[in-house]
Design a protein around this motif. Structure first.
Motif, short mmCIF file in Angstrom:
data_model
loop_
_atom_site.label_atom_id
_atom_site.label_comp_id
_atom_site.label_asym_id
_atom_site.label_seq_id
_atom_site.Cartn_x
_atom_site.Cartn_y
_atom_site.Cartn_z
N THR A 74 0.94 -0.98 0.27
CA THR A 74 -0.28 0.20 -0.03
C THR A 74 1.13 1.55 -0.61
O THR A 74 1.50 1.29 0.75
N HIS A 75 0.86 1.99 -1.14
CA HIS A 75 1.74 3.25 -1.32
C HIS A 75 -0.01 4.26 -0.61
O HIS A 75 -0.42 4.74 -0.99
N LEU A 76 1.07 5.47 0.37
CA LEU A 76 0.49 6.35 0.50
C LEU A 76 0.13 7.90 -0.57
O LEU A 76 1.48 8.04 -0.81
N ALA A 77 -0.90 7.78 -0.81
CA ALA A 77 -1.32 8.51 -1.69
C ALA A 77 -1.70 9.70 -1.51
O ALA A 77 -1.58 11.16 -2.39
N SER A 78 -1.94 10.20 -0.14
CA SER A 78 -1.78 11.58 0.67
C SER A 78 -0.89 11.93 1.33
O SER A 78 -0.29 10.92 1.64
N SER A 79 -0.73 13.33 1.22
CA SER A 79 0.41 13.41 2.24
C SER A 79 0.51 13.35 3.90
O SER A 79 -0.34 13.72 4.29
N ALA A 80 1.35 12.86 4.74
CA ALA A 80 0.80 12.13 5.67
C ALA A 80 2.20 13.42 6.83
O ALA A 80 2.88 13.42 6.36
N GLU A 81 1.57 13.90 7.61
CA GLU A 81 2.54 14.24 9.20
C GLU A 81 3.94 13.52 9.51
O GLU A 81 4.19 12.02 9.09
N GLY A 82 5.09 14.14 8.92
CA GLY A 82 6.06 13.73 9.04
C GLY A 82 6.54 13.48 7.53
O GLY A 82 7.90 12.56 7.47
N TYR A 248 -5.84 7.00 -0.06
CA TYR A 248 -6.13 8.11 0.09
C TYR A 248 -6.95 8.75 1.39
O TYR A 248 -7.14 7.58 1.80
N PHE A 249 -6.48 9.60 2.22
CA PHE A 249 -7.21 10.09 3.12
C PHE A 249 -7.38 11.45 3.69
O PHE A 249 -7.19 12.06 3.06
N GLU A 250 -7.87 11.54 4.25
CA GLU A 250 -8.51 13.25 4.40
C GLU A 250 -8.77 13.44 6.17
O GLU A 250 -9.36 12.89 7.02
N GLY A 251 -8.29 14.68 6.77
CA GLY A 251 -7.82 14.64 7.69
C GLY A 251 -7.09 14.33 8.49
O GLY A 251 -5.82 13.15 7.35
N GLN A 257 -4.23 4.54 13.02
CA GLN A 257 -6.00 4.79 11.62
C GLN A 257 -4.73 4.86 10.66
O GLN A 257 -5.51 3.74 9.94
N LEU A 258 -3.97 5.33 10.36
CA LEU A 258 -3.38 5.04 8.73
C LEU A 258 -2.84 3.30 9.08
O LEU A 258 -3.01 2.92 7.49
N ARG A 259 -2.42 2.66 9.79
CA ARG A 259 -2.39 1.14 10.01
C ARG A 259 -2.87 0.45 9.03
O ARG A 259 -2.81 -0.67 8.57
N ALA A 260 -4.25 0.43 10.03
CA ALA A 260 -5.64 -0.41 9.57
C ALA A 260 -5.89 0.18 8.17
O ALA A 260 -6.76 -1.32 7.10
N GLY A 261 -5.37 1.67 7.29
CA GLY A 261 -5.77 1.06 5.84
C GLY A 261 -4.51 0.31 5.23
O GLY A 261 -4.45 -0.04 4.00
#
Length: 269
Positions: A74-82, A248-251, A257-261
């Motif tokens: 899984t690739h994070l397609a939204s920017s995450a903190e850090g 992708y995620f919002e907020g 929580q990210l790990r669940a996805g």
């Protein structure tokens, strides 16, 4: 009325989708399927070939048929903190090491050439020939010797020529802090971007390049990044669909929580 072999293939696909046959599990033998459906060996073999062509099973001579097992990253397609640049190689290595238990490697190549019509339009390059040159950073990522992902990032050549920092774009080495941070240091902070994600069946060249089996499409992820109203980077990422999925995620999200996805495997449902 559907041909008999397609009816059998559809029944088996429903059984796979409903979990009656788990990933890696064997399917009934040809003899058993002939008995169940009251049909010929040739019809059963056509049904199994249909499942192979759709990427649902693997057939090994002398070992029978098994449900194909998929373990996509899984690739994070939204920017995450850090994680200012979600395609930073260090983060990619951590994910692959954890999820696949294998150390990936990458090869970087820098190419300077005149942009094609689509890239020239997206980056709003001028009509003059000298204005249409782009710097392409091509990153090929390998896992166990097999090409896993190819990413092509296009920058207007004037950015690379505009400052000493810009010259880093010309070096075929990983930029540890990420190209997004580098562009900000050059005076081009990213202020917006859009993404288009689609899938297409691979060409024969792509199938050979990535080692793609039957029935597997390529995920194509295009992203155009702007600094203000000026487009500064166009990125195209090619990923075999059996090895990758995008999140992708919002907020604001916690790591848990990210790990669940990121732990979700779409092929298990």
């Amino acid at each position: 009325m559907e041909p008999r072999h397609l009816e059998i293939a559809q029944d088996l696909m429903e059984d796979i989708d409903q979990g009656r046959y788990a990933p890696g599990a064997p399917l009934p033998t040809e003899d058993r399927l002939m008995e169940l459906y009251g049909t010929s060996r040739n019809t059963v073999r056509r049904a199994m070939q249909e499942l192979t062509n759709r990427g649902r099973i693997d057939i090994k001579q002398g070992s029978g048929s098994t449900v194909r097992r998929y373990r996509p990253t899984t690739h994070l397609a939204s920017s995450a903190e850090g994680e200012a640049d979600d395609e930073r190689y260090a983060a990619y290595v951590r994910r692959m090491r954890t999820e696949q238990g294998i150390e990936p490697n990458q090869r970087l190549r820098v190419i300077v050439e005149s942009a094609g019509p689509t890239v020239a339009d997206l980056l709003e390059l001028g009509p003059a020939e000298e204005d249409r040159y782009v710097v392409i950073r091509r990153c090929d990522r390998y896992l166990a010797g097999r090409l896993w992902q190819r990413q092509l990032s296009y920058y207007p050549r004037r950015l690379a020529q505009g400052s000493d920092q810009g010259s880093e774009l010309m070096t075929p080495e990983d930029i540890q802090r990420g190209t997004r941070t580098l562009l900000a240091e050059m005076g081009y902070p990213q202020t917006r971007s859009w993404d288009v994600v689609g899938a297409k069946m691979p060409s024969l060249k792509d199938s050979t390049l990535f080692g793609i089996g039957p029935g597997i499409p390529l995920i194509v992820h295009d992203r155009l990044a702007y600094s203000g109203d000026e487009p500064v980077r166009f990125t195209k990422t090619l990923m075999p669909a059996d090895r990758h999925q995008l999140m992708y995620f919002e907020g604001e999200m916690t790591p848990e929580q990210l790990r669940a996805g990121t732990d979700l495997n779409i092929y298990d449902h």
